[in-house]
Design an enzyme around this catalytic site. Structure first.
Site, mmCIF file in Angstrom:
data_model
loop_
_atom_site.group_PDB
_atom_site.id
_atom_site.type_symbol
_atom_site.label_atom_id
_atom_site.label_comp_id
_atom_site.label_asym_id
_atom_site.label_seq_id
_atom_site.Cartn_x
_atom_site.Cartn_y
_atom_site.Cartn_z
ATOM 1 N N ARG A 40 0.824 -1.223 0.000
ATOM 2 C CA ARG A 40 0.000 0.000 0.000
ATOM 3 C C ARG A 40 0.854 1.267 0.000
ATOM 4 N NH1 ARG A 40 -3.159 -1.220 5.253
ATOM 5 N NH2 ARG A 40 -0.981 -1.685 5.656
ATOM 6 N N LYS A 85 3.400 -19.160 4.964
ATOM 7 C CA LYS A 85 2.769 -19.714 6.148
ATOM 8 C C LYS A 85 2.319 -18.570 7.059
ATOM 9 C CE LYS A 85 5.934 -20.113 9.927
ATOM 10 N NZ LYS A 85 6.568 -20.870 10.959
ATOM 11 N N ASP A 117 7.006 -23.875 2.493
ATOM 12 C CA ASP A 117 7.533 -24.203 3.820
ATOM 13 C C ASP A 117 9.043 -24.155 3.630
ATOM 14 O OD1 ASP A 117 8.683 -25.384 6.030
ATOM 15 O OD2 ASP A 117 7.027 -26.758 6.346
ATOM 16 N N HIS A 118 9.673 -23.064 4.117
ATOM 17 C CA HIS A 118 11.062 -22.854 3.712
ATOM 18 C C HIS A 118 11.982 -23.964 4.228
ATOM 19 C CE1 HIS A 118 11.088 -20.799 7.637
ATOM 20 N NE2 HIS A 118 12.349 -21.171 7.676
ATOM 21 N N LYS A 148 15.718 -26.259 2.297
ATOM 22 C CA LYS A 148 17.080 -26.364 2.829
ATOM 23 C C LYS A 148 17.816 -27.516 2.156
ATOM 24 C CE LYS A 148 16.254 -24.342 7.342
ATOM 25 N NZ LYS A 148 17.217 -23.238 7.317
ATOM 26 N N GLU A 194 15.498 -22.731 18.982
ATOM 27 C CA GLU A 194 15.824 -21.335 18.685
ATOM 28 C C GLU A 194 16.295 -20.646 19.956
ATOM 29 O OE1 GLU A 194 12.930 -19.624 15.480
ATOM 30 O OE2 GLU A 194 11.753 -20.770 16.902
ATOM 31 N N ASP A 237 2.866 -23.166 15.007
ATOM 32 C CA ASP A 237 3.879 -22.383 14.307
ATOM 33 C C ASP A 237 4.991 -23.261 13.724
ATOM 34 O OD1 ASP A 237 4.810 -19.762 13.591
ATOM 35 O OD2 ASP A 237 6.419 -20.015 15.047
ATOM 36 N N HIS A 248 6.779 -27.397 9.789
ATOM 37 C CA HIS A 248 8.193 -27.732 9.579
ATOM 38 C C HIS A 248 8.559 -29.120 10.105
ATOM 39 C CE1 HIS A 248 8.390 -23.634 8.495
ATOM 40 N NE2 HIS A 248 8.544 -23.140 9.695
ATOM 41 N N LYS A 302 11.542 -21.925 21.859
ATOM 42 C CA LYS A 302 12.218 -20.633 21.765
ATOM 43 C C LYS A 302 13.041 -20.403 23.026
ATOM 44 C CE LYS A 302 9.228 -18.718 18.471
ATOM 45 N NZ LYS A 302 10.100 -18.789 17.304
HETATM 46 P P1 NAP Z 1 5.100 -7.495 7.586
HETATM 47 O O1 NAP Z 1 6.497 -7.079 7.862
HETATM 48 O O2 NAP Z 1 4.012 -7.063 8.500
HETATM 49 O O3 NAP Z 1 4.753 -7.000 6.110
HETATM 50 C C1 NAP Z 1 3.452 -7.017 5.593
HETATM 51 C C2 NAP Z 1 3.457 -6.445 4.189
HETATM 52 O O4 NAP Z 1 2.114 -6.435 3.709
HETATM 53 C C3 NAP Z 1 3.960 -5.022 4.114
HETATM 54 O O5 NAP Z 1 4.725 -4.889 2.948
HETATM 55 C C4 NAP Z 1 2.674 -4.212 3.994
HETATM 56 O O6 NAP Z 1 2.986 -3.037 3.316
HETATM 57 C C5 NAP Z 1 1.824 -5.160 3.160
HETATM 58 N N1 NAP Z 1 0.381 -4.931 3.300
HETATM 59 C C6 NAP Z 1 -0.334 -4.830 4.447
HETATM 60 N N2 NAP Z 1 -1.637 -4.633 4.176
HETATM 61 C C7 NAP Z 1 -1.739 -4.600 2.822
HETATM 62 C C8 NAP Z 1 -2.821 -4.419 1.938
HETATM 63 N N3 NAP Z 1 -4.079 -4.209 2.358
HETATM 64 N N4 NAP Z 1 -2.578 -4.456 0.617
HETATM 65 C C9 NAP Z 1 -1.325 -4.648 0.146
HETATM 66 N N5 NAP Z 1 -0.255 -4.831 0.943
HETATM 67 C C10 NAP Z 1 -0.466 -4.790 2.277
HETATM 68 O O7 NAP Z 1 4.956 -9.070 7.466
HETATM 69 P P2 NAP Z 1 6.122 -10.128 7.144
HETATM 70 O O8 NAP Z 1 6.831 -10.464 8.402
HETATM 71 O O9 NAP Z 1 6.916 -9.673 5.976
HETATM 72 O O10 NAP Z 1 5.266 -11.431 6.767
HETATM 73 C C11 NAP Z 1 4.586 -11.556 5.537
HETATM 74 C C12 NAP Z 1 3.979 -12.962 5.462
HETATM 75 O O11 NAP Z 1 5.021 -13.922 5.537
HETATM 76 C C13 NAP Z 1 3.032 -13.307 6.614
HETATM 77 O O12 NAP Z 1 2.042 -14.180 6.140
HETATM 78 C C14 NAP Z 1 3.920 -14.054 7.599
HETATM 79 O O13 NAP Z 1 3.186 -14.943 8.391
HETATM 80 C C15 NAP Z 1 4.802 -14.812 6.623
HETATM 81 N N6 NAP Z 1 6.102 -15.197 7.162
HETATM 82 C C16 NAP Z 1 6.990 -14.240 7.583
HETATM 83 C C17 NAP Z 1 8.235 -14.625 8.059
HETATM 84 C C18 NAP Z 1 9.248 -13.598 8.489
HETATM 85 O O14 NAP Z 1 10.376 -14.013 8.812
HETATM 86 N N7 NAP Z 1 8.930 -12.331 8.506
HETATM 87 C C19 NAP Z 1 8.580 -15.977 8.119
HETATM 88 C C20 NAP Z 1 7.658 -16.943 7.684
HETATM 89 C C21 NAP Z 1 6.433 -16.525 7.199
HETATM 90 P P3 NAP Z 1 2.094 -1.703 3.380
HETATM 91 O O15 NAP Z 1 1.856 -1.382 4.814
HETATM 92 O O16 NAP Z 1 2.927 -0.713 2.637
HETATM 93 O O17 NAP Z 1 0.844 -2.032 2.650
#
Ligand code: NAP
Length: 490
Positions: A51, A148, A177-178, A182, A216, A235, A240, A337
């Site tokens: 956004r 996920k 599922d990363h 690996k 972890e 989680d 995993h 954790k």
């Molecule tokens: P995050 O840091 O909260 O990022 C969310 C992203 O979504 C931001 O780029 C946000 O940007 C965008 N967004 C939010 N609302 C939106 C909307 N209405 N339309 C379009 N874009 C929107 O989340 P994240 O940690 O990157 O995680 C993303 C996904 O990956 C989640 O499902 C999470 O469970 C999964 N995941 C993350 C990790 C990790 O290490 N972070 C690991 C495994 C899985 P704007 O605010 O600019 O819209």
């Protein structure tokens, strides 16, 4: 040994959530590394979407910063970074509204793969799928990558599968599922099915038990309120650890083909028995002193901001795969954790030989153990008995046959691609082997749901454990009472 990098065909990849944590730390740096390796042709296009209102140059600056921070110096070549940024673009898009969608559709070019990475909150997955469809981007050239968590129970996973299935065929859906990306995890299949050595022993006649550990050191600080609705079972175990268990326990597929592999994994999940409550130990970490520092790291209760929380940051359980191959061989799973060390490994403990020809004190005997290390230092280690060197008679000693992939494979080993890099390239190539199929995810929830429902109905509270420890004492007992021991977490 020189590994071959086979370039993929030019593609368009849209990353929804491109300004988020996952995109910044993993997806974008990973794409740069594949570009640097020569796998992504320059005619490709990577479009960030979120956004945040910004132009493409502002997004490129963000991508550059991510590369500076998360890519090693040896690969940060200024000319290559410029070339990579030239294929990067940005569109401001709202998953919940119509802003930006027409502009996004304009960016895609005909005659190539269009991949859409859903790196956003799961509550947006359905809306993204619907809008891709209504803006005519869900054609046969489209593939979606879904992060996920895939649901939080069977009902929500089914609902999500049904929503995605309205607009995409199963072969277009890549549930990531990363752990499956690996190197060592894939090597599990190579070790089992490309060698004659292990497979004849790979059953309950010769294997005493299997331990799967994902430990972890970090807590849940920063995402405590999210984690508190999930917990270690949802989680980590449901996805995993379950996937690792499947790769160890599955029958040989008839071919290394996506559906053949996933059919065999599904059979394992379906053969998992319900888990007795006495075979489950849950824990929550306590606060941790920090050297001379006055303020200790907070405990789980503070991190989750929920004083009544009964969510587990640690779980250990004993699972049984009820089929001919595994009858009588338990699989012990644990993950948590704030544990002593960050380590992921699978340890396969073999039974003792049926008869000893040596006049050896019994206590000197050690079982053969095959340890497959996922992190750190991906590799394998086989513990074998040999004669202790020297003139002291026939004394036996256990030694490790140790193989670090980084060392064994020389330069290439040091350059093992990150799981995300490999998996994204698989999406572009259309190879679903390392992605979970919808029925697999549902079967995993069908096993998980009653376990969670059981402790919720009983109102079980997790046991406390010290941060920096190996987990709750009760988890030690889970194995002790079977006459076994957990491997040390280190
Ligand atoms: P995050 O840091 O909260 O990022 C969310 C992203 O979504 C931001 O780029 C946000 O940007 C965008 N967004 C939010 N609302 C939106 C909307 N209405 N339309 C379009 N874009 C929107 O989340 P994240 O940690 O990157 O995680 C993303 C996904 O990956 C989640 O499902 C999470 O469970 C999964 N995941 C993350 C990790 C990790 O290490 N972070 C690991 C495994 C899985 P704007 O605010 O600019 O819209």
């Amino acid at each position: 040994m020189v590994s071959r990098v086979i370039p993929v065909d030019p593609f368009d990849l849209v990353i929804f959530g491109a300004t988020g944590d996952l995109a910044t730390r993993k997806i974008l740096p990973g794409l740069y590394r594949r570009f640097f390796a020569g796998q992504i042709p320059e005619g490709s296009k990577i479009v960030g979407a979120a956004r945040t209102a910004q132009d493409s140059d502002a997004f490129r600056a963000q991508v550059r910063a991510a590369i500076e921070e998360f890519v090693g110096a040896a690969k940060r070549d200024p000319a290559q970074i410029e070339a990579f940024l030239s294929i990067v673009d940005y569109v401001a898009v709202d998953a919940m509204g119509d802003d930006g969608w027409a502009a996004l559709a304009q960016k895609l070019r005909d005659g190539r793969v269009h991949a859409f990475y859903f790196s956003v909150a799961p509550s947006l997955f359905g809306a993204l799928a619907e809008r891709l469809h209504s803006y005519k981007m869900a054609g046969p050239e489209a593939r979606i990558v879904v992060e996920k968590p895939f649901g939080r129970d069977l009902a929500s996973a089914r609902a999500l599968n049904a929503t995605l299935a309205e607009h995409f065929d199963e072969h277009q859906i890549y549930r990531i599922d990363h752990y499956l990306g690996k190197e060592t995890v894939q090597n599990l299949m190579a070790v089992r099915f490309a060698n004659i050595l292990f497979e004849p022993l790979w059953n309950s006649q010769y294997i005493d038990h299997v331990q799967i550990t994902v430990a972890e050191t970090v807590g849940v600080g920063g995402r405590g309120s999210y984690y508190d609705k999930s917990g270690a079972m949802r989680d980590m175990v449901q996805n995993h650890l379950m996937q690792l268990l499947c790769l160890i326990a599955m029958e040989p597929p008839y071919h290394f083909d996506p559906d053949a592999v996933r059919d065999e994994k599904l059979k394992v999940i379906r053969a998992l028995q319900p888990v007795n409550s006495s075979d489950i130990v849950r824990g929550q970490y306590l606060a941790q002193a920090r050297g001379d520092c006055d303020t200790p790291l907070p405990g789980y209760i503070e991190d989750s901001e929920n004083p009544q929380s009964k969510t587990e940051s640690y779980i250990a359980l004993k699972a049984h795969v009820a089929n001919w191959r595994w009858q009588g061989t338990p699989f012990y799973l644990r993950t948590g954790k704030r544990l002593r060390a960050r380590t992921s490994e699978i340890a396969i403990t073999f039974k003792q030989p049926p008869h000893s020809i040596f006049d050896e004190n019994e206590s000197e005997w050690r079982e053969n153990v095959l340890v497959i290390r996922l992190q750190p230092n991906e590799g394998m280690n086989l513990k074998v008995m040999i004669k202790e060197p020297g003139p002291g008679g026939m004394r036996l000693v256990q030694v490790p046959l140790d193989m670090s992939f980084a060392e064994a494979l020389g330069e290439d080993g040091a350059d093992i691609p990150d799981a995300y890099e490999r998996l994204i390239m698989d999406v572009i190539r259309g190879n679903q082997t390392l992605f979970m199929r919808g029925d697999e995810v549902e079967a995993a929830w069908a096993w998980t749901d009653p376990i969670i429902a059981g402790w919720e109905a009983r109102g079980d509270k997790p046991a406390s454990y010290d941060s920096g420890s190996s987990g709750p004492e009760d988890a030690l007992m889970l194995m002790h009472r079977d006459g076994r021991r957990w491997r040390e977490i280190r």
